[in-house]
Motif scaffolding. Structure first.
Motif, mmCIF file in Angstrom:
data_model
loop_
_atom_site.group_PDB
_atom_site.id
_atom_site.type_symbol
_atom_site.label_atom_id
_atom_site.label_comp_id
_atom_site.label_asym_id
_atom_site.label_seq_id
_atom_site.Cartn_x
_atom_site.Cartn_y
_atom_site.Cartn_z
ATOM 1 N N ALA A 78 -4.303 -6.855 -7.507
ATOM 2 C CA ALA A 78 -3.865 -6.030 -8.639
ATOM 3 C C ALA A 78 -2.933 -4.946 -8.118
ATOM 4 C CB ALA A 78 -5.084 -5.413 -9.320
ATOM 5 N N ASP A 79 -1.644 -5.208 -8.174
ATOM 6 C CA ASP A 79 -0.668 -4.313 -7.552
ATOM 7 C C ASP A 79 0.731 -4.727 -8.031
ATOM 8 O OD1 ASP A 79 0.435 -2.403 -5.889
ATOM 9 O OD2 ASP A 79 -0.516 -3.143 -4.059
ATOM 10 N N ARG A 80 1.713 -3.913 -7.717
ATOM 11 C CA ARG A 80 3.101 -4.238 -8.091
ATOM 12 C C ARG A 80 3.888 -4.597 -6.838
ATOM 13 N NH1 ARG A 80 7.578 -0.744 -9.122
ATOM 14 N NH2 ARG A 80 6.165 1.009 -8.873
ATOM 15 N N ALA A 81 4.537 -5.748 -6.868
ATOM 16 C CA ALA A 81 5.413 -6.112 -5.748
ATOM 17 C C ALA A 81 6.674 -5.265 -5.856
ATOM 18 C CB ALA A 81 5.767 -7.589 -5.823
ATOM 19 N N VAL A 82 7.058 -4.609 -4.767
ATOM 20 C CA VAL A 82 8.228 -3.712 -4.842
ATOM 21 C C VAL A 82 9.419 -4.199 -4.029
ATOM 22 C CG1 VAL A 82 7.073 -1.592 -5.559
ATOM 23 C CG2 VAL A 82 7.141 -2.153 -3.147
ATOM 24 N N THR A 83 9.149 -4.928 -2.941
ATOM 25 C CA THR A 83 10.289 -5.495 -2.205
ATOM 26 C C THR A 83 9.944 -6.895 -1.716
ATOM 27 O OG1 THR A 83 9.570 -4.606 -0.069
ATOM 28 C CG2 THR A 83 11.154 -3.273 -1.300
ATOM 29 N N ILE A 84 10.993 -7.685 -1.602
ATOM 30 C CA ILE A 84 10.857 -9.028 -1.023
ATOM 31 C C ILE A 84 11.962 -9.152 0.020
ATOM 32 C CG2 ILE A 84 10.869 -11.518 -1.458
ATOM 33 C CD1 ILE A 84 8.945 -10.501 -3.419
ATOM 34 N N THR A 85 11.574 -9.587 1.213
ATOM 35 C CA THR A 85 12.583 -9.854 2.247
ATOM 36 C C THR A 85 12.281 -11.227 2.848
ATOM 37 O OG1 THR A 85 11.198 -8.694 3.835
ATOM 38 C CG2 THR A 85 12.990 -7.424 2.858
ATOM 39 N N GLY A 86 13.144 -11.658 3.756
ATOM 40 C CA GLY A 86 12.895 -12.916 4.446
ATOM 41 C C GLY A 86 13.593 -14.090 3.781
ATOM 42 N N THR A 87 13.291 -15.269 4.302
ATOM 43 C CA THR A 87 13.927 -16.488 3.802
ATOM 44 C C THR A 87 12.895 -17.602 3.688
ATOM 45 O OG1 THR A 87 14.497 -17.030 6.078
ATOM 46 C CG2 THR A 87 16.241 -16.024 4.754
ATOM 47 N N ASP A 88 13.348 -18.723 3.153
ATOM 48 C CA ASP A 88 12.480 -19.882 2.939
ATOM 49 C C ASP A 88 11.615 -20.133 4.181
ATOM 50 O OD1 ASP A 88 11.382 -22.116 1.840
ATOM 51 O OD2 ASP A 88 13.138 -23.407 2.105
ATOM 52 N N GLY A 89 10.314 -20.239 3.964
ATOM 53 C CA GLY A 89 9.397 -20.488 5.087
ATOM 54 C C GLY A 89 8.705 -19.228 5.568
ATOM 55 N N ASP A 90 9.337 -18.059 5.339
ATOM 56 C CA ASP A 90 8.703 -16.798 5.749
ATOM 57 C C ASP A 90 9.291 -15.610 4.963
ATOM 58 O OD1 ASP A 90 7.290 -14.779 6.936
ATOM 59 O OD2 ASP A 90 7.813 -15.321 8.990
ATOM 60 N N PHE A 91 8.773 -15.470 3.741
ATOM 61 C CA PHE A 91 9.142 -14.302 2.924
ATOM 62 C C PHE A 91 8.090 -13.213 3.144
ATOM 63 C CE2 PHE A 91 10.900 -17.861 0.403
ATOM 64 C CZ PHE A 91 12.208 -17.439 0.241
ATOM 65 N N GLN A 92 8.521 -11.956 2.985
ATOM 66 C CA GLN A 92 7.569 -10.837 3.058
ATOM 67 C C GLN A 92 7.576 -10.091 1.717
ATOM 68 O OE1 GLN A 92 10.172 -10.469 5.917
ATOM 69 N NE2 GLN A 92 9.061 -12.315 6.527
ATOM 70 N N ILE A 93 6.375 -9.937 1.202
ATOM 71 C CA ILE A 93 6.208 -9.186 -0.058
ATOM 72 C C ILE A 93 5.556 -7.862 0.300
ATOM 73 C CG2 ILE A 93 5.088 -9.153 -2.328
ATOM 74 C CD1 ILE A 93 4.685 -12.244 -1.965
ATOM 75 N N THR A 94 6.128 -6.761 -0.175
ATOM 76 C CA THR A 94 5.402 -5.493 -0.021
ATOM 77 C C THR A 94 5.087 -4.944 -1.408
ATOM 78 O OG1 THR A 94 7.463 -4.258 0.133
ATOM 79 C CG2 THR A 94 6.410 -4.850 2.203
ATOM 80 N N THR A 95 3.993 -4.215 -1.480
ATOM 81 C CA THR A 95 3.523 -3.749 -2.791
ATOM 82 C C THR A 95 3.553 -2.224 -2.882
ATOM 83 O OG1 THR A 95 1.198 -3.443 -2.207
ATOM 84 C CG2 THR A 95 1.892 -5.698 -2.778
ATOM 85 N N ALA A 96 3.401 -1.739 -4.111
ATOM 86 C CA ALA A 96 3.435 -0.297 -4.363
ATOM 87 C C ALA A 96 2.325 0.417 -3.595
ATOM 88 C CB ALA A 96 3.304 -0.037 -5.865
ATOM 89 N N GLN A 97 1.202 -0.262 -3.400
ATOM 90 C CA GLN A 97 0.084 0.369 -2.664
ATOM 91 C C GLN A 97 0.206 0.200 -1.154
ATOM 92 O OE1 GLN A 97 -3.752 -0.811 -4.332
ATOM 93 N NE2 GLN A 97 -2.832 -0.858 -6.368
ATOM 94 N N GLY A 98 1.337 -0.347 -0.713
ATOM 95 C CA GLY A 98 1.596 -0.442 0.724
ATOM 96 C C GLY A 98 1.044 -1.698 1.385
ATOM 97 N N LEU A 99 0.606 -2.685 0.586
ATOM 98 C CA LEU A 99 0.149 -3.943 1.183
ATOM 99 C C LEU A 99 1.359 -4.806 1.518
ATOM 100 C CD1 LEU A 99 -2.792 -4.747 -1.253
ATOM 101 C CD2 LEU A 99 -2.907 -3.647 0.991
ATOM 102 N N ALA A 100 1.165 -5.745 2.429
ATOM 103 C CA ALA A 100 2.259 -6.645 2.818
ATOM 104 C C ALA A 100 1.706 -8.050 3.001
ATOM 105 C CB ALA A 100 2.912 -6.146 4.098
ATOM 106 N N PHE A 101 2.443 -9.016 2.490
ATOM 107 C CA PHE A 101 2.022 -10.413 2.592
ATOM 108 C C PHE A 101 3.188 -11.263 3.060
ATOM 109 C CE2 PHE A 101 -0.301 -8.371 -0.856
ATOM 110 C CZ PHE A 101 -1.618 -8.575 -0.441
ATOM 111 N N ARG A 102 2.866 -12.263 3.898
ATOM 112 C CA ARG A 102 3.884 -13.241 4.297
ATOM 113 C C ARG A 102 3.584 -14.552 3.581
ATOM 114 N NH1 ARG A 102 3.209 -14.268 10.122
ATOM 115 N NH2 ARG A 102 5.054 -15.556 9.916
#
Ligand SMILES: Cc1cc2nc3c(=O)[nH]c(=O)nc-3n(C[C@H](O)[C@H](O)[C@H](O)COP(=O)(O)OP(=O)(O)OC[C@H]3O[C@@H](n4cnc5c(N)ncnc54)[C@H](O)[C@@H]3O)c2cc1C
Length: 304
Positions: A78-102
Motif C-alpha cells: 500500500a504505497d505510491r510508486a514515484v520513480t521507475i528506472t532501469g530496462t527490460d529484465g531489471d526495472f527499479q520501482i521506488t515508492t513514496a515511503q522509500g521502498l525499492a523493488f527490482r
C-alpha cells in the motif's frame, strides 16, 4: 534493495489485481504497488460485474486483495510508486515511503482520474445522484427527469444513448454549444430540450440533486445528472519511462497490452477507453498471460 521479482504491477484496481491473480497462479513472483485511489471511489455501488452487482468499490477491492494475496508469490504494497528506472529484465520501482523493488517486467494498471468540473454543488451529488456512465448507474435513475451536462460530439452521442434509460432529459452545455448545424437540428427534431446558459449551481439535499440553476435564471428540476468529465492519466510514470501516449491520455498498447518500451505493459483504464470494471479486469488477465508467456519464453532461451 530486494531480490528481483518477475513482475511489478503499479495499480491495484481490477486490472492490476486480476493480472496479479493470473501471475500468482502461474507461480510468478509479483509485487503490486497501489495507493488505493480508484476512479470509482466516489460511488456507493458498482454495477455490471457479474456476481458483484451492487457491491461497494472498497468491498470489491477487499475481496480481490484477499484472493490475490492468498497466492504466496504475490506481495501487495500500500504505497505510491514515484520513480521507475532501469530496462527490460531489471526495472527499479521506488515508492513514496522509500521502498525499492527490482522487477523483470512492469505493468502499469494505473487507471484514469476524473478532473472535477468546476460547477458549484456538483461535488455534493457526484457518486450519489450525478454520474458519468449510464451503463454503470442508469438503471437506478430509470424513467427519472435527468440533466445531461455535456457539449459537442459527446453530448450529441449521449443524447442518443440516454433514452435507453429515461426519455425525460435536458441537455445543459454550460456555455455556447459546440454542435454543428446538423447536430443541433437533429436534437430539435428529437425534441431534446437544451440550454446553453452557463450553470450557476446545482441544488441538492443529502446528495440528491433537486435542480440545476443556470445563469440566465432557468431552473431545471431533476433527480439525476450525467456529465462528461475531463479525464487525465492516473499516473505520469508511463510517459516518464518513455511509453507513447495517445491523444486521449491512454498508454498506447498493442492487442496484448505491450507498450513501445520493451518489458513494459499497460492494462485497464490506463490503456483503453472501455471504462468498465469487467473490461479492466479482463485486460489485466490477458496482459498477464502475455507477460507470463514472455517470461517463460525468455527462460526457455536462457535470456533472463
Ligand atoms: C463515478 C464512477 C462510477 C463508476 N461505476 C462503475 C460501475 O458501476 N461499473 C463499472 O464497470 N465501472 C464503473 N466505473 C468505471 C471503473 O471505475 C473503471 O473502469 C475501473 O476502475 C478501471 O479499473 P483500473 O484497474 O483500470 O483502474 P482503477 O480502478 O482506477 O485503479 C487504478 C489504481 O492505480 C493506482 N495508482 C495510480 N498511480 C499509482 C502510482 N503511481 N502508485 C501506486 N498506485 C497508483 C490508483 O490509486 C488506483 O488504485 C465508474 C467510474 C466512475 C468515475
Amino acid at each position: 534493495m530486494e531480490a528481483l521479482h518477475d513482475v511489478g504491477i503499479i495499480g491495484g484496481g481490477p486490472a492490476g489485481l486480476n493480472a496479479a491473480l493470473m501471475l500468482g497462479r502461474a507461480r510468478k513472483t509479483v509485487v503490486v504497488v497501489d495507493e488505493d485511489r480508484p476512479r470509482n471511489r466516489v460511488t456507493h455501488e458498482s454495477h455490471g460485474f457479474l456476481t458483484r452487482d451492487g457491491i461497494t468499490p472498497s468491498e470489491f477491492r477487499r475481496i480481490a486483495r484477499e484472493q490475490v494475496t492468498a497466492y504466496p508469490s504475490v506481495r501487495f504494497v500500500a504505497d505510491r510508486a514515484v520513480t521507475i528506472t532501469g530496462t527490460d529484465g531489471d526495472f527499479q520501482i521506488t515508492t513514496a515511503q522509500g521502498l525499492a523493488f527490482r522487477v523483470k517486467k512492469l505493468l502499469f494498471a494505473t487507471g484514469m482520474k476524473d478532473a472535477p468540473l468546476d460547477i458549484e454543488g456538483l461535488i455534493d451529488v457526484y457518486g450519489s445522484s450525478a454520474f458519468v456512465c449510464p451503463y454503470c448507474d442508469g438503471w437506478e435513475l430509470r424513467d427519472q427527469p435527468l440533466v445531461l451536462i455535456a457539449n459537442g460530439a459527446k453530448a450529441h452521442h449521449m443524447a442518443k444513448i440516454l433514452p435507453g434509460w429515461s426519455r425525460q432529459y435536458t441537455i445543459c452545455t454550460n456555455g455556447p454549444d459546440e454542435w454543428t448545424d446538423e447536430q443541433r437540428n437533429e436534437l430539435r427534431q428529437h425534441k431534446v430540450p437544451f440550454f446553453d446558459s452557463p450553470i450557476l449551481r446545482i441544488d441538492s439535499q443529502d446528495g440528491k440533486v433537486q435542480q440545476v440553476v443556470l445563469e440566465d435564471g432557468s431552473e431545471i428540476a431533476c433527480t439525476g445528472i450525467f456529465f462528461a468529465p475531463t479525464l487525465v492519466p492516473g499516473s505520469d510514470l508511463p510517459e516518464a519511462i518513455g511509453c507513447q501516449i495517445t491523444e486521449t491520455g491512454a498508454v498506447l498498447v498493442d492487442s496484448f497490452g505491450k507498450t513501445n518500451v520493451p518489458g513494459v505493459y499497460s492494462a485497464g483504464d490506463s490503456a483503453s477507453a472501455a471504462y468498465q470494471l469487467i473490461a479492466a479486469a479482463a485486460a489485466g488477465a490477458l496482459t498477464a498471460v502475455t507477460i507470463n508467456s514472455e517470461l517463460l519464453e525468455a527462460a526457455w532461451n536462457n535470456e533472463i
